[in-house]
Design an enzyme around this catalytic site. Structure first.
Site, PDB file in Angstrom:
ATOM      1  N   TRP A  90      -5.110-103.352 -52.827  1.00  0.00           N
ATOM      2  CA  TRP A  90      -5.569-102.365 -51.833  1.00  0.00           C
ATOM      3  C   TRP A  90      -7.016-101.961 -52.040  1.00  0.00           C
ATOM      4  O   TRP A  90      -7.711-101.622 -51.091  1.00  0.00           O
ATOM      5  CB  TRP A  90      -4.660-101.133 -51.830  1.00  0.00           C
ATOM      6  CG  TRP A  90      -4.788-100.217 -53.028  1.00  0.00           C
ATOM      7  CD1 TRP A  90      -4.224-100.393 -54.254  1.00  0.00           C
ATOM      8  CD2 TRP A  90      -5.506 -98.980 -53.093  1.00  0.00           C
ATOM      9  NE1 TRP A  90      -4.545 -99.349 -55.080  1.00  0.00           N
ATOM     10  CE2 TRP A  90      -5.329 -98.463 -54.395  1.00  0.00           C
ATOM     11  CE3 TRP A  90      -6.284 -98.263 -52.184  1.00  0.00           C
ATOM     12  CZ2 TRP A  90      -5.902 -97.261 -54.819  1.00  0.00           C
ATOM     13  CZ3 TRP A  90      -6.853 -97.060 -52.599  1.00  0.00           C
ATOM     14  CH2 TRP A  90      -6.660 -96.575 -53.905  1.00  0.00           C
TER      15      TRP A  90
ATOM     16  N   ASP B 235      -0.394 -96.480 -58.586  1.00  0.00           N
ATOM     17  CA  ASP B 235      -1.794 -96.257 -58.221  1.00  0.00           C
ATOM     18  C   ASP B 235      -2.317 -94.890 -58.668  1.00  0.00           C
ATOM     19  O   ASP B 235      -1.563 -93.934 -58.821  1.00  0.00           O
ATOM     20  CB  ASP B 235      -1.970 -96.383 -56.689  1.00  0.00           C
ATOM     21  CG  ASP B 235      -1.067 -95.421 -55.934  1.00  0.00           C
ATOM     22  OD1 ASP B 235       0.082 -95.217 -56.363  1.00  0.00           O
ATOM     23  OD2 ASP B 235      -1.516 -94.859 -54.913  1.00  0.00           O
ATOM     24  N   GLU B 236      -3.619 -94.859 -58.880  1.00  0.00           N
ATOM     25  CA  GLU B 236      -4.413 -93.635 -58.966  1.00  0.00           C
ATOM     26  C   GLU B 236      -3.938 -92.607 -60.006  1.00  0.00           C
ATOM     27  O   GLU B 236      -3.958 -91.411 -59.740  1.00  0.00           O
ATOM     28  CB  GLU B 236      -4.497 -92.971 -57.583  1.00  0.00           C
ATOM     29  CG  GLU B 236      -5.214 -93.835 -56.565  1.00  0.00           C
ATOM     30  CD  GLU B 236      -5.405 -93.150 -55.221  1.00  0.00           C
ATOM     31  OE1 GLU B 236      -6.542 -93.121 -54.757  1.00  0.00           O
ATOM     32  OE2 GLU B 236      -4.416 -92.654 -54.648  1.00  0.00           O
TER      33      GLU B 236
ATOM     34  N   ARG C 219       3.608 -87.395 -46.972  1.00  0.00           N
ATOM     35  CA  ARG C 219       2.586 -86.444 -46.523  1.00  0.00           C
ATOM     36  C   ARG C 219       3.056 -85.725 -45.256  1.00  0.00           C
ATOM     37  O   ARG C 219       2.821 -84.548 -45.057  1.00  0.00           O
ATOM     38  CB  ARG C 219       1.270 -87.145 -46.288  1.00  0.00           C
ATOM     39  CG  ARG C 219       0.384 -87.283 -47.525  1.00  0.00           C
ATOM     40  CD  ARG C 219       1.100 -87.891 -48.716  1.00  0.00           C
ATOM     41  NE  ARG C 219       0.250 -88.070 -49.872  1.00  0.00           N
ATOM     42  CZ  ARG C 219      -0.338 -89.220 -50.206  1.00  0.00           C
ATOM     43  NH1 ARG C 219      -0.152 -90.318 -49.477  1.00  0.00           N
ATOM     44  NH2 ARG C 219      -1.079 -89.284 -51.286  1.00  0.00           N
TER      45      ARG C 219
ATOM     46  N   ASP D 234       5.965 -88.967 -52.960  1.00  0.00           N
ATOM     47  CA  ASP D 234       4.558 -88.695 -53.268  1.00  0.00           C
ATOM     48  C   ASP D 234       4.432 -87.190 -53.423  1.00  0.00           C
ATOM     49  O   ASP D 234       5.386 -86.448 -53.159  1.00  0.00           O
ATOM     50  CB  ASP D 234       3.634 -89.217 -52.152  1.00  0.00           C
ATOM     51  CG  ASP D 234       2.264 -89.627 -52.703  1.00  0.00           C
ATOM     52  OD1 ASP D 234       1.614 -88.790 -53.348  1.00  0.00           O
ATOM     53  OD2 ASP D 234       1.860 -90.776 -52.487  1.00  0.00           O
TER      54      ASP D 234
ATOM     55  N   HIS E 133       0.993 -89.565 -58.646  1.00  0.00           N
ATOM     56  CA  HIS E 133       1.429 -89.140 -57.302  1.00  0.00           C
ATOM     57  C   HIS E 133       2.833 -88.541 -57.350  1.00  0.00           C
ATOM     58  O   HIS E 133       3.661 -88.810 -56.483  1.00  0.00           O
ATOM     59  CB  HIS E 133       1.408 -90.330 -56.333  1.00  0.00           C
ATOM     60  CG  HIS E 133       0.020 -90.664 -55.855  1.00  0.00           C
ATOM     61  ND1 HIS E 133      -0.644 -89.888 -54.933  1.00  0.00           N
ATOM     62  CD2 HIS E 133      -0.809 -91.681 -56.186  1.00  0.00           C
ATOM     63  CE1 HIS E 133      -1.839 -90.431 -54.702  1.00  0.00           C
ATOM     64  NE2 HIS E 133      -1.971 -91.504 -55.459  1.00  0.00           N
TER      65      HIS E 133
ATOM     66  N   TYR F  47      -6.024-100.550 -43.751  1.00  0.00           N
ATOM     67  CA  TYR F  47      -5.656 -99.143 -43.826  1.00  0.00           C
ATOM     68  C   TYR F  47      -5.822 -98.519 -42.439  1.00  0.00           C
ATOM     69  O   TYR F  47      -6.930 -98.272 -41.977  1.00  0.00           O
ATOM     70  CB  TYR F  47      -6.527 -98.416 -44.870  1.00  0.00           C
ATOM     71  CG  TYR F  47      -5.888 -98.451 -46.244  1.00  0.00           C
ATOM     72  CD1 TYR F  47      -5.310 -99.621 -46.727  1.00  0.00           C
ATOM     73  CD2 TYR F  47      -5.834 -97.311 -47.046  1.00  0.00           C
ATOM     74  CE1 TYR F  47      -4.706 -99.657 -47.982  1.00  0.00           C
ATOM     75  CE2 TYR F  47      -5.238 -97.336 -48.302  1.00  0.00           C
ATOM     76  CZ  TYR F  47      -4.674 -98.510 -48.757  1.00  0.00           C
ATOM     77  OH  TYR F  47      -4.077 -98.543 -49.994  1.00  0.00           O
ATOM     78  N   PHE F  48      -4.698 -98.238 -41.817  1.00  0.00           N
ATOM     79  CA  PHE F  48      -4.731 -97.755 -40.436  1.00  0.00           C
ATOM     80  C   PHE F  48      -4.848 -96.231 -40.356  1.00  0.00           C
ATOM     81  O   PHE F  48      -4.724 -95.647 -39.282  1.00  0.00           O
ATOM     82  CB  PHE F  48      -3.493 -98.241 -39.674  1.00  0.00           C
ATOM     83  CG  PHE F  48      -3.497 -99.731 -39.398  1.00  0.00           C
ATOM     84  CD1 PHE F  48      -4.528-100.549 -39.853  1.00  0.00           C
ATOM     85  CD2 PHE F  48      -2.470-100.314 -38.680  1.00  0.00           C
ATOM     86  CE1 PHE F  48      -4.533-101.912 -39.595  1.00  0.00           C
ATOM     87  CE2 PHE F  48      -2.465-101.673 -38.412  1.00  0.00           C
ATOM     88  CZ  PHE F  48      -3.491-102.472 -38.871  1.00  0.00           C
TER      89      PHE F  48
ATOM     90  N   TRP G 274      -1.097 -94.365 -44.291  1.00  0.00           N
ATOM     91  CA  TRP G 274      -1.018 -93.132 -45.078  1.00  0.00           C
ATOM     92  C   TRP G 274      -1.173 -91.981 -44.096  1.00  0.00           C
ATOM     93  O   TRP G 274      -1.936 -92.084 -43.123  1.00  0.00           O
ATOM     94  CB  TRP G 274      -2.134 -93.099 -46.124  1.00  0.00           C
ATOM     95  CG  TRP G 274      -2.049 -94.262 -47.058  1.00  0.00           C
ATOM     96  CD1 TRP G 274      -2.779 -95.416 -47.009  1.00  0.00           C
ATOM     97  CD2 TRP G 274      -1.154 -94.415 -48.167  1.00  0.00           C
ATOM     98  NE1 TRP G 274      -2.395 -96.263 -48.021  1.00  0.00           N
ATOM     99  CE2 TRP G 274      -1.407 -95.682 -48.743  1.00  0.00           C
ATOM    100  CE3 TRP G 274      -0.170 -93.602 -48.730  1.00  0.00           C
ATOM    101  CZ2 TRP G 274      -0.700 -96.148 -49.854  1.00  0.00           C
ATOM    102  CZ3 TRP G 274       0.519 -94.067 -49.838  1.00  0.00           C
ATOM    103  CH2 TRP G 274       0.253 -95.316 -50.395  1.00  0.00           C
ATOM    104  N   THR G 275      -0.472 -90.867 -44.352  1.00  0.00           N
ATOM    105  CA  THR G 275      -0.346 -89.896 -43.256  1.00  0.00           C
ATOM    106  C   THR G 275      -0.883 -88.499 -43.571  1.00  0.00           C
ATOM    107  O   THR G 275      -0.457 -87.529 -42.966  1.00  0.00           O
ATOM    108  CB  THR G 275       1.125 -89.813 -42.808  1.00  0.00           C
ATOM    109  OG1 THR G 275       1.923 -89.430 -43.933  1.00  0.00           O
ATOM    110  CG2 THR G 275       1.608 -91.140 -42.260  1.00  0.00           C
TER     111      THR G 275
END
Ligand code: ACM
Ligand code: ZN
Length: 694
Positions: free
Chosen positions: A399, A332-333, A171, A200, A277, A424-425, A473-474
């Protein structure tokens, strides 16, 4: 000033005498208990060991392990010099076969600091390295080169074998130097796995020789931030374009980072995302997607063999770069609808007897697991890899809460816990109204610290919980300074829950040390959150507010949503306000409805104020009411309007906002009606916490 903690009861006079002696005898200003993560056993013996920067140390390690330790200690603030003369060194680091016949856990060590010497013993070089970290945290280095340590006996070992930190470099791209700096901090806190989210939709960050366009095109975009890119066309551009933003790691960069990590006993785990992703791949190689058209889908086509050929080729080069036994394949997702409309995917399902698209994804994951196993690698995936059947020998990263982890353990799989609410930071760490924009969520230092990675449900299978990891995650983190701000000090709490046994945890001790550690981090160039000025919980959310409506009956003329009931029928008058987030079980949500409630005070009561607070947050569609009307009644049927208050918050405002709607005056009422009109142009929610009547 020296502070001493006295743990036993002694007659007062004797105590004063002892304390005076300690003040006289102690030259350092070191407080006891100053190691994060807190050791399994530590006892301070009240004296001081003195040495100088540049002193000698001895180790019985040999070869590369000896060189690694020597280099690390030489470059450390203690600048210790290796000597082969065991008898002349007052500091020693020795490998032994067992420590006191008990301590054989990998990474375990014992360390004894007396006023004469420092003696470290461990059964592995990792153990010695962790002793060095404890030593560095205990050292008090003065400007004149004098170094003092408190005398102490430590016996220490990690609770979990896997203590991880994840970083999303897709990201936003972060430099090699930035990564190394974070590896330094990981080492200080005894973290040992760096999960590198390298691919991603927002950019491919790993050089792959066979597919050079992945980085020539897929690593750059004509937008500086993820948010700009996301809101615009989400396109990529050539690395040579004038406006190209982004970057990637060359094979040499990776080699350097992997080696730098190895010297710090950190394993780097690469993540290559599949089957979702992957917009950056399907834009460049549209033939790997179901549609065959660039910029239409994030998913690989599982019906086409070309997908498997591509992924295996990429994995082969990845395996070459990363010596770890683990490879993360994402998982994921996925938007599985893509596959429902694809002929090739449908044919695959028919040929393989797969009953749904969950099983289709599972088919890909199984093939990847078999491929990785053929390369002597173990596969890790996000908990979606459970859907449609988990591949054998795979490790699940839980997660979406702990459910996936629990399920995987029950099936006999190893698990790494990273539940969103604790790990999750990218979530807010303090009052969101004061913080830089984050993706959402609210995870304070205390919340991270409160987490126990072994859920009750699988306590008897705790050996399958490999460990715990923090994820960064950014999407909303465009700069390296901001990334550090989100990591520190929360990573300290993660380190303690990963290393320290629960019986040794103490929030007060940890918090006190974390405040000092933040000073250390700042002095060493890390941009941390300002812990000492933490705002903390929202007023009224921890200690209840007393008011006239508290505990009274609420009649709901419109129903709250079963998704956000908070405490149910009593939530609006339980005395508690909500905290900073709508999903904290204190805020009550009304979806696509007005709020229309009546409080029965039980008897006619003089009132001077009615106050409610609403929350707005555009992301999850929470809006302010357009107006709030308060009315009063004596009989519950005939109401007189007291006031109508229009909102001051613009619906265009995207960040978190709170607005108080308050009436003040003189009135009497048995019944109070609160009626909040929703904004008809905005589909979504009204959220309020407490109706405060005085
Ligand atoms: C994830 O946060 N999508 C693993
Ligand atoms: Zn397909």
């Amino acid at each position: 000033m020296v502070k001493h903690k006295v743990y036993c009861c002694l007659p007062k006079l004797f105590l004063c005498f002892c304390v005076s002696l300690l003040f006289i005898g102690c030259k350092s200003n070191i407080e006891p208990n100053t190691i994060i993560p807190f050791p399994q056993s530590v006892s301070y013996t009240g004296k001081t060991f003195e040495t100088k920067v540049g002193s000698q140390f001895y180790t019985n390690l040999s070869g590369k392990e000896k060189d690694d330790l020597s280099e690390y200690l030489k470059a450390s603030p203690l600048a210790l010099q290796s000597t082969d003369a065991a008898s002349s060194a007052r500091i020693s680091f020795d490998i032994v076969s067992t420590i006191g016949d008990t301590l054989t856990v990998d990474g375990g060590y014992s360390m004894s600091i007396s006023n004469k010497n420092i003696k470290v013993e461990a059964t592995s070089s990792a153990g010695i390295f962790y002793a060095v970290q404890s030593l560095l945290q205990l050292a008090n280095i003065q400007d004149n080169g004098l170094v003092t340590f408190p005398t102490v006996d430590v016996v220490d070992y990690p609770r979990f074998e896997y203590r991880g930190m994840h970083l999303d470099v897709s990201r936003h791209f972060y430099s090699k130097e930035f990564i190394k700096k974070q590896l330094d901090a990981m080492a200080r806190y005894k973290l040992n796995y760096f999960h590198w989210h390298l691919t991603d939709g927002a950019g491919w960050r790993l050089q792959i020789d066979r597919y050079p366009e992945l980085t020539q095109k897929g690593a750059f975009r004509p937008y500086k931030t993820w948010k700009e890119w996301w809101k615009a066309d989400r396109h990529y551009c050539d690395e040579n374009d004038e406006n190209a933003e982004g970057g990637y790691y060359t094979k040499d960069d990776v080699k350097e980072i992997v080696e730098y990590a190895r010297q710090r006993h950190i394993t780097v785990i690469p993540e290559i995302e599949m089957p979702a992703h992957s917009e950056e791949v399907t834009a460049i190689y549209p033939e790997l997607s179901c549609t065959g058209i660039p910029y239409t889908t994030a998913e690989f086509c599982i019906g086409k063999e070309a997908t498997f050929e591509f992924l295996q080729n990429v994995l082969l080069e990845t395996i070459d770069m990363f010596p770890t036994e683990y490879i993360h394949i994402g998982g994921d997702e996925a938007n599985k609808n893509t596959w429902k409309a694809c002929k090739a995917c449908q044919k695959r399902m028919k040929d393989e007897g797969l009953k749904d698209v969950d099983e289709l994804q599972s088919y890909l994951i199984h093939r990847m697991q078999e491929f990785l196993q053929s390369q002597n690698k173990k596969m890790i995936g996000w908990d979606e890899i459970l859907e449609g059947g988990l591949a054998p020998n795979s490790i699940v990263m839980s997660w979406r809460g702990e459910e996936g982890g629990i399920k995987a353990v029950q099936q006999g799989h190893e698990v790494i816990m990273t539940p969103g609410g604790y790990c999750y930071f990218d979530s807010y760490q303090d009052a969101p109204i004061n913080e830089p924009e984050a993706i959402g969520g609210y995870t304070t230092l205390a919340k991270v610290y409160s987490y126990n990675p072994v859920p009750e449900e699988v306590k008897d299978k705790a050996h399958l919980i490999k460990g715990v990891q923090a994820n960064l995650w950014t999407e909303y983190i465009p700069t390296p300074e901001h990334a550090e701000y989100m990591l520190y000090p929360r990573i300290l709490a993660l380190s303690e829950i990963a290393w320290t046994n629960p019986s040794n945890k103490s929030w007060d001790r940890f918090h006190e040390k974390a405040l000092k550690e933040v000073d250390w981090l700042q002095a060493n160039g890390y941009n941390t959150f300002d812990l000492k000025n933490e705002v903390g919980a929202r007023e009224g959310s921890e200690t209840p507010i007393d008011h006239l409506a508290r505990g009274k009956k609420v009649i709901y003329n419109s129903a709250y949503s079963s998704q956000y009931p908070a405490g149910g029928d009593s939530a609006l008058v339980d005395g508690y306000c909500g905290d900073w987030m709508y999903n904290d079980n204190r805020w009550q949500g009304f979806v696509k409805k007005y709020v229309d409630v009546v409080i029965d005070l039980g008897e006619v009561t003089p009132i001077k104020s009615i106050k409610t607070e609403f929350m707005q947050l555009a992301g999850p569609w929470l809006w302010m009411p357009t107006e709030v009307v308060y009315s009063v009644s004596m009989d519950g049927e005939n109401f007189t309007e007291l006031t109508k208050i229009e909102t001051q918050t613009s619906p265009e405002y995207e960040l978190l906002a709170f607005e108080t709607y308050q009436w003040e005056g003189e009135s009497e009422a048995r019944y109070i009606s609160v009626y909040a009109k929703r904004n008809e142009e905005k589909t979504g929610w009204l959220f309020l916490d407490e109706i405060i009547v005085r």
